[in-house]
Design a protein around this motif. Structure first.
Motif, PDB file in Angstrom:
ATOM      1  N   VAL A 158      38.152  42.503  48.951  1.00  0.00           N
ATOM      2  CA  VAL A 158      38.451  41.143  48.529  1.00  0.00           C
ATOM      3  C   VAL A 158      37.819  40.983  47.158  1.00  0.00           C
ATOM      4  CG1 VAL A 158      38.376  38.707  49.115  1.00  0.00           C
ATOM      5  CG2 VAL A 158      38.322  40.420  50.928  1.00  0.00           C
ATOM      6  N   ARG A 159      38.645  40.716  46.165  1.00  0.00           N
ATOM      7  CA  ARG A 159      38.169  40.613  44.788  1.00  0.00           C
ATOM      8  C   ARG A 159      38.236  39.154  44.333  1.00  0.00           C
ATOM      9  NH1 ARG A 159      41.453  45.552  44.205  1.00  0.00           N
ATOM     10  NH2 ARG A 159      40.042  47.328  43.918  1.00  0.00           N
ATOM     11  N   ALA A 160      37.256  38.780  43.532  1.00  0.00           N
ATOM     12  CA  ALA A 160      37.214  37.423  42.991  1.00  0.00           C
ATOM     13  C   ALA A 160      36.919  37.488  41.506  1.00  0.00           C
ATOM     14  CB  ALA A 160      36.149  36.596  43.708  1.00  0.00           C
ATOM     15  N   GLU A 161      37.512  36.565  40.747  1.00  0.00           N
ATOM     16  CA  GLU A 161      37.313  36.504  39.302  1.00  0.00           C
ATOM     17  C   GLU A 161      36.941  35.076  38.914  1.00  0.00           C
ATOM     18  OE1 GLU A 161      40.764  37.965  37.342  1.00  0.00           O
ATOM     19  OE2 GLU A 161      40.718  39.923  38.333  1.00  0.00           O
ATOM     20  N   ALA A 162      35.912  34.967  38.065  1.00  0.00           N
ATOM     21  CA  ALA A 162      35.433  33.649  37.629  1.00  0.00           C
ATOM     22  C   ALA A 162      34.819  33.782  36.243  1.00  0.00           C
ATOM     23  CB  ALA A 162      34.422  33.087  38.628  1.00  0.00           C
ATOM     24  N   ARG A 163      34.477  32.649  35.656  1.00  0.00           N
ATOM     25  CA  ARG A 163      33.827  32.677  34.347  1.00  0.00           C
ATOM     26  C   ARG A 163      32.387  33.157  34.453  1.00  0.00           C
ATOM     27  NH1 ARG A 163      37.559  32.747  30.356  1.00  0.00           N
ATOM     28  NH2 ARG A 163      39.247  31.267  30.821  1.00  0.00           N
ATOM     29  N   GLU A 164      31.774  32.966  35.626  1.00  0.00           N
ATOM     30  CA  GLU A 164      30.398  33.434  35.841  1.00  0.00           C
ATOM     31  C   GLU A 164      30.377  34.379  37.030  1.00  0.00           C
ATOM     32  OE1 GLU A 164      30.900  29.910  36.116  1.00  0.00           O
ATOM     33  OE2 GLU A 164      30.809  29.707  33.929  1.00  0.00           O
ATOM     34  N   GLN A 165      29.577  35.438  36.914  1.00  0.00           N
ATOM     35  CA  GLN A 165      29.463  36.406  37.990  1.00  0.00           C
ATOM     36  C   GLN A 165      28.911  35.774  39.261  1.00  0.00           C
ATOM     37  OE1 GLN A 165      29.866  39.908  40.010  1.00  0.00           O
ATOM     38  NE2 GLN A 165      30.512  39.618  37.870  1.00  0.00           N
ATOM     39  N   GLU A 166      27.973  34.808  39.105  1.00  0.00           N
ATOM     40  CA  GLU A 166      27.375  34.158  40.267  1.00  0.00           C
ATOM     41  C   GLU A 166      28.419  33.402  41.080  1.00  0.00           C
ATOM     42  OE1 GLU A 166      26.348  33.893  37.160  1.00  0.00           O
ATOM     43  OE2 GLU A 166      24.527  35.132  37.251  1.00  0.00           O
ATOM     44  N   GLN A 185      32.581  45.158  35.048  1.00  0.00           N
ATOM     45  CA  GLN A 185      32.248  43.826  35.555  1.00  0.00           C
ATOM     46  C   GLN A 185      32.998  42.701  34.855  1.00  0.00           C
ATOM     47  OE1 GLN A 185      28.021  43.197  36.071  1.00  0.00           O
ATOM     48  NE2 GLN A 185      28.180  41.039  35.501  1.00  0.00           N
ATOM     49  N   ARG A 186      33.217  42.829  33.553  1.00  0.00           N
ATOM     50  CA  ARG A 186      33.846  41.760  32.782  1.00  0.00           C
ATOM     51  C   ARG A 186      35.041  42.296  32.011  1.00  0.00           C
ATOM     52  NH1 ARG A 186      30.257  41.158  29.494  1.00  0.00           N
ATOM     53  NH2 ARG A 186      31.149  41.468  27.421  1.00  0.00           N
ATOM     54  N   VAL A 187      36.179  41.642  32.131  1.00  0.00           N
ATOM     55  CA  VAL A 187      37.391  41.986  31.386  1.00  0.00           C
ATOM     56  C   VAL A 187      37.985  40.697  30.828  1.00  0.00           C
ATOM     57  CG1 VAL A 187      39.750  42.867  31.542  1.00  0.00           C
ATOM     58  CG2 VAL A 187      37.910  44.075  32.714  1.00  0.00           C
ATOM     59  N   ALA A 188      38.181  40.669  29.519  1.00  0.00           N
ATOM     60  CA  ALA A 188      38.748  39.495  28.840  1.00  0.00           C
ATOM     61  C   ALA A 188      37.961  38.229  29.165  1.00  0.00           C
ATOM     62  CB  ALA A 188      40.223  39.328  29.197  1.00  0.00           C
ATOM     63  N   ASN A 189      36.634  38.358  29.158  1.00  0.00           N
ATOM     64  CA  ASN A 189      35.705  37.240  29.397  1.00  0.00           C
ATOM     65  C   ASN A 189      35.787  36.676  30.813  1.00  0.00           C
ATOM     66  OD1 ASN A 189      34.526  37.225  26.801  1.00  0.00           O
ATOM     67  ND2 ASN A 189      36.300  36.109  25.980  1.00  0.00           N
ATOM     68  N   GLU A 209      34.533  37.396  34.681  1.00  0.00           N
ATOM     69  CA  GLU A 209      33.631  38.182  35.516  1.00  0.00           C
ATOM     70  C   GLU A 209      34.328  38.542  36.830  1.00  0.00           C
ATOM     71  OE1 GLU A 209      30.539  39.265  34.935  1.00  0.00           O
ATOM     72  OE2 GLU A 209      30.391  38.419  32.916  1.00  0.00           O
ATOM     73  N   ARG A 210      34.098  39.763  37.286  1.00  0.00           N
ATOM     74  CA  ARG A 210      34.805  40.253  38.473  1.00  0.00           C
ATOM     75  C   ARG A 210      33.811  40.763  39.516  1.00  0.00           C
ATOM     76  NH1 ARG A 210      39.297  44.335  36.688  1.00  0.00           N
ATOM     77  NH2 ARG A 210      37.478  45.667  36.380  1.00  0.00           N
ATOM     78  N   ALA A 211      34.050  40.388  40.762  1.00  0.00           N
ATOM     79  CA  ALA A 211      33.207  40.837  41.875  1.00  0.00           C
ATOM     80  C   ALA A 211      34.114  41.281  43.018  1.00  0.00           C
ATOM     81  CB  ALA A 211      32.274  39.718  42.337  1.00  0.00           C
ATOM     82  N   GLN A 212      33.558  42.056  43.934  1.00  0.00           N
ATOM     83  CA  GLN A 212      34.352  42.522  45.063  1.00  0.00           C
ATOM     84  C   GLN A 212      33.494  42.613  46.316  1.00  0.00           C
ATOM     85  OE1 GLN A 212      35.827  46.384  43.893  1.00  0.00           O
ATOM     86  NE2 GLN A 212      33.874  47.408  44.270  1.00  0.00           N
ATOM     87  N   MET A 213      34.158  42.507  47.457  1.00  0.00           N
ATOM     88  CA  MET A 213      33.511  42.646  48.767  1.00  0.00           C
ATOM     89  C   MET A 213      34.305  43.643  49.596  1.00  0.00           C
ATOM     90  SD  MET A 213      32.800  39.763  51.696  1.00  0.00           S
ATOM     91  CE  MET A 213      31.288  39.164  50.925  1.00  0.00           C
ATOM     92  N   LEU A 214      33.640  44.638  50.111  1.00  0.00           N
ATOM     93  CA  LEU A 214      34.281  45.645  50.948  1.00  0.00           C
ATOM     94  C   LEU A 214      34.236  45.212  52.406  1.00  0.00           C
ATOM     95  CD1 LEU A 214      35.505  48.517  51.286  1.00  0.00           C
ATOM     96  CD2 LEU A 214      33.149  49.366  51.493  1.00  0.00           C
ATOM     97  N   VAL A 215      35.379  45.323  53.068  1.00  0.00           N
ATOM     98  CA  VAL A 215      35.490  44.996  54.490  1.00  0.00           C
ATOM     99  C   VAL A 215      36.009  46.236  55.199  1.00  0.00           C
ATOM    100  CG1 VAL A 215      36.495  43.436  56.196  1.00  0.00           C
ATOM    101  CG2 VAL A 215      36.033  42.611  53.887  1.00  0.00           C
ATOM    102  N   GLU A 216      35.271  46.734  56.192  1.00  0.00           N
ATOM    103  CA  GLU A 216      35.631  47.975  56.880  1.00  0.00           C
ATOM    104  C   GLU A 216      35.786  47.752  58.374  1.00  0.00           C
ATOM    105  OE1 GLU A 216      33.705  51.570  54.211  1.00  0.00           O
ATOM    106  OE2 GLU A 216      32.557  50.807  55.917  1.00  0.00           O
ATOM    107  N   SER A 217      36.571  48.634  58.990  1.00  0.00           N
ATOM    108  CA  SER A 217      36.766  48.586  60.435  1.00  0.00           C
ATOM    109  C   SER A 217      37.267  49.934  60.930  1.00  0.00           C
ATOM    110  CB  SER A 217      37.781  47.497  60.817  1.00  0.00           C
ATOM    111  OG  SER A 217      38.052  47.526  62.209  1.00  0.00           O
TER     112      SER A 217
END
Length: 743
Positions: free
Chosen positions: A645-653, A688-692, A694-702
């Motif tokens: 699950v990926r999320a993109e925002a202006r701030e990494q937090e 981590q940052r592309v075109a200003n 910020e990008r984060a991701q969460m790995l989900v496994e099963s």
């Protein structure tokens, strides 16, 4: 009389509208009919998904009428709609997004009148030629593979060495299907756009008796008008054969009887934007759907082809879910390129097979290898030479023994291919006084130095500016490139080969093929033609020349800097590296006259690494066994299932906070399947940052695919709800990537 219809329309990603919308119609319409409908203040294209008995509780004042029907087009089949429905559900996207994205862009903008005008144009070419589909004799292994394929009903993995003639098997399998049923259609998929024209030229030549318009292509390199024409031909059943990239797997083909996925291991089959589907996996699923709908004896089959199969497909042959067809003999007959194409008649292939077969194949001199019955000649795989760079001169880019080997090839009139998977002149420009580097101001990455136009270019966001005259930080004029790209390697090779001449005494000719040299339309074709014609002595390039091309005079391939992927955090990196190196090796010695002297040189600082040991033996099974053991111990694919699950925002937090909050909400809600699912804490992405942004991701496994799917489906509403919270208003977007190919 009023008729109520469920109509699927394209809705924004992650909007509240994910399923069909209810519309009113004055006439009955079959499911699959294309219609124009109002959506907000716009009028858009929609697909009738089903007929309803009533309005489903929709108030009369809220009901809207369809605007019109795109007449002249047969409704999209039930099988196609089931395929789209599965794709949307499995990859966690809206039904309308997948359905409408599968249609040509030009069709999505057309009115009924415009389409009617377009359909009046002639579709078929009435010219016919002699049937040449079986004009090339098969080797014993090719014939055996076809016989095995015909005797089974499971998905088949054609595991064949470089130049073993997998494309010839595809051609004969397609010819049989088309001959058995006058309405049958065949879908042939390739991973790269640049491989489609040469494959299409070969298929059109072999199936010329059907008429030129019967073999069409579908890929993003076509103009909107060309893409619409091909789609309409396939949808109407006029096109008997469709060749395309991953998008073609969702094309409407009502009489589909065979799907071929060439180079099935290639990561290009995984869509990276929008619905992140795997075209290879959907091809297998689609064949199953088509077989369920087909009449007896006309079941659809799927053939996956590769010399370095994906570990998922390889494991499927071990468990018996897939049929394995093995061809370990290299067909190396010398054949001239087709007129005007610059492309040889032999197939573009991958590279390798087991060590036992290799030892048997290398067992004696070339005179002990007679051509089999039918005149098919057998060639050898290139000998792999490892160059320990720890023992070469300091700061050496190309080892002296390799330079000498290249010079010998040039003197004999043979060609060499130098592979470096990094374009540009240098990956970074740096000041050694103050430590400044050419970082991109908008991304957490360096801008690449391109000497040819004196620019610093970010390969992630595209930001480009001229190279500064001095260091922007300290004013030092002595700023220098660090590392090497293909552009710098081409320049360095020219220096090293100064004084080396061709057999006729002329100067050495070096060419470079990468994304920078092939931007203009037709550039790639003309450059490949110059290689095929022998005008080029040394070809330098990235992975775009390391796979799929049938170069007849290349006898030496060298990988310059492959070590970077050996210790990557991405668990698939070794698999991709091994495949790429085997593909590159497969460009050498494809003509049987040169195969005995062909070589693959690998420069490495880690010559004892197990990957290079397997590579040296051309032993994919050995490499696969080792990788599968590691994957099983870590419960990774194909022994475990995952989603990102990926999320993109202006701030990494904010990006990380959104993902962690959504995971906490899932934990509190005790979602279906949660007991078998493990969400890990959110972390920044590698870049981590592309075109200003910020990008984060969460790995989900099963350990259970079904449990993961139940959890993701139940989690979607919570993700929407979390997105609406005040602290996450600055979130730009989020997306779920099921079965990711890179972590």
């Amino acid at each position: 009389m009023t008729h109520w219809l469920n109509v699927v329309v394209a809705t924004p990603a992650h909007s509240a509208v994910a399923g069909p919308l209810t519309y009113r119609s004055e006439s009955a319409l079959s499911p699959g009919t294309l219609v124009r409908v109002p959506l907000g203040k716009r009028e858009v294209l929609g697909v009738v998904w089903e007929n309803l008995a009533d309005s489903g509780g929709l108030a009369e004042t809220q009901a809207r009428n369809i605007s019109g029907t795109l007449e002249g087009l047969a409704p999209l089949s039930a099988t196609w709609r089931r395929l789209v429905g599965f794709t949307a559900g499995y990859y966690q996207r809206s039904l309308g997004e997948v359905a409408l994205a599968a249609l040509p862009p030009q069709l999505r903008e057309m009115t009924g009148v415009q389409l009617a005008r377009r359909l009046k144009r002639p579709v078929l070419d009435s010219s016919h030629a002699q049937d040449t589909t079986n004009s090339i004799a098969l080797s014993a292994q090719q014939a055996a593979a076809l016989a095995e394929f015909d005797a089974d009903t499971r998905p088949a993995l054609l595991f064949g060495a470089t130049g073993s003639g997998k494309t010839e098997v595809y051609l004969h399998a397609a010819a049989r299907v088309l001959a058995q049923d006058p309405d049958a259609q065949v879908l042939v998929m390739v991973p790269e756009i640049n491989l489609t024209p040469q494959l299409q030229a070969r298929f059109q030549e072999r199936f010329a008796h059907l008429g030129k318009e019967r073999v069409v292509s579908l890929h993003s390199g076509l103009t909107p008008a060309q893409r619409l024409k091909s789609w309409l031909s396939a949808h109407a059943g006029h096109a008997r054969m469709v060749l395309g990239t991953r998008m073609a797997v969702l094309a409407s083909m009502p009489n589909l009887r065979l799907i071929v996925v060439d180079e099935e291991h290639d990561p290009s089959y995984k869509q990276q934007e929008g619905a992140r589907y795997s075209a290879r996996d959907l091809a297998v699923y689609r064949a199953r759907l088509e077989a369920q709908e087909a009449s007896s004896g006309n079941a659809c089959r799927v053939m996956l082809g590769s010399a370095t199969p994906s570990l998922e497909s390889w494991q499927a042959t071990i468990t018996g879910r897939y049929q394995r067809l093995t061809m370990n003999e290299r067909v190396g007959a010398s054949m001239a390129p087709s007129p005007g194409t610059g492309v040889s008649s032999l197939p573009p292939e991958g590279a390798n097979f087991g060590s036992a077969a290799l030892r048997e194949l290398r067992g004696g001199p070339s005179e002990n290898w007679p051509a089999p019955e039918g005149g098919v000649h057998i060639g050898r795989l290139p000998q792999v030479r490892g160059v320990d760079m720890n023992h070469q001169p300091k700061h050496c880019v190309i080892a002296p023994p390799l330079v000498n080997a290249i010079a010998q090839r040039i003197a004999r009139g043979e060609q060499s291919l130098i592979f470096l998977n990094r374009r540009g002149y240098a990956p970074v420009l740096a000041c050694h006084d103050c430590g400044w580097k050419s970082e991109c101001p908008h991304c957490s990455a360096y801008r690449v130095f391109h000497k040819i136009d004196r620019t610093l270019r970010c390969h992630h966001c595209g930001f480009t500016e001229r190279v500064p005259r001095a260091c922007p930080a300290c004013g030092n004029i002595d700023i220098a490139p660090v590392g090497r790209g293909t552009e710098r390697l081409e320049e360095h090779l020219a220096e090293l080969l100064t004084g080396v001449t061709r057999p006729d005494g002329s100067a050495v000719r070096i060419a470079r093929i990468d994304a920078d040299t092939t931007r203009l339309k037709g550039a790639l074709e003309s450059q490949l033609a110059s290689v095929h014609s022998g005008e080029v002595d040394v070809l330098v390039g990235t992975q775009m020349i390391a796979k799929g091309h049938d170069f007849r005079h290349i006898t030496l391939v060298a990988a310059i800097n492959p070590d970077g992927a050996l210790f990557s955090s991405d668990f698939r990196a070794p698999e991709r590296l091994f495949s790429l190196l085997m593909q590159a090796a497969g460009r050498a010695g494809r003509d049987a006259r040169h195969s005995e002297a062909s070589e693959m040189w690998v420069q490495t600082f880690h010559p004892t690494h197990p990957l290079f040991a397997a590579l040296k033996q051309h032993d994919y099974p050995k490499f696969a066994d080792q990788q599968l053991a590691e994957r099983q111990a870590a419960a990774m694919s194909p022994f475990g299932f995952s989603a990102l699950v990926r999320a993109e925002a202006r701030e990494q937090e904010v990006a990380q906070g959104f993902l962690n909050a959504a995971a906490a909400a899932a934990q509190a809600s005790e979602l279906d399947g949660q007991g078998l699912v493990t969400p890990y804490p959110a972390v920044p992405m590698t870049i981590q940052r592309v075109a200003n942004i910020e990008r984060a991701q969460m790995l989900v496994e099963s350990p259970s695919r079904a449990a993961l799917q139940r959890f993701l489906a139940a989690w979607q509403p919570l993700l929407f709800e979390t997105r609406r919270q005040a602290e996450f208003k600055s979130l730009v977007r989020w997306a779920i990537d099921v079965d990711p190919i890179a972590i």
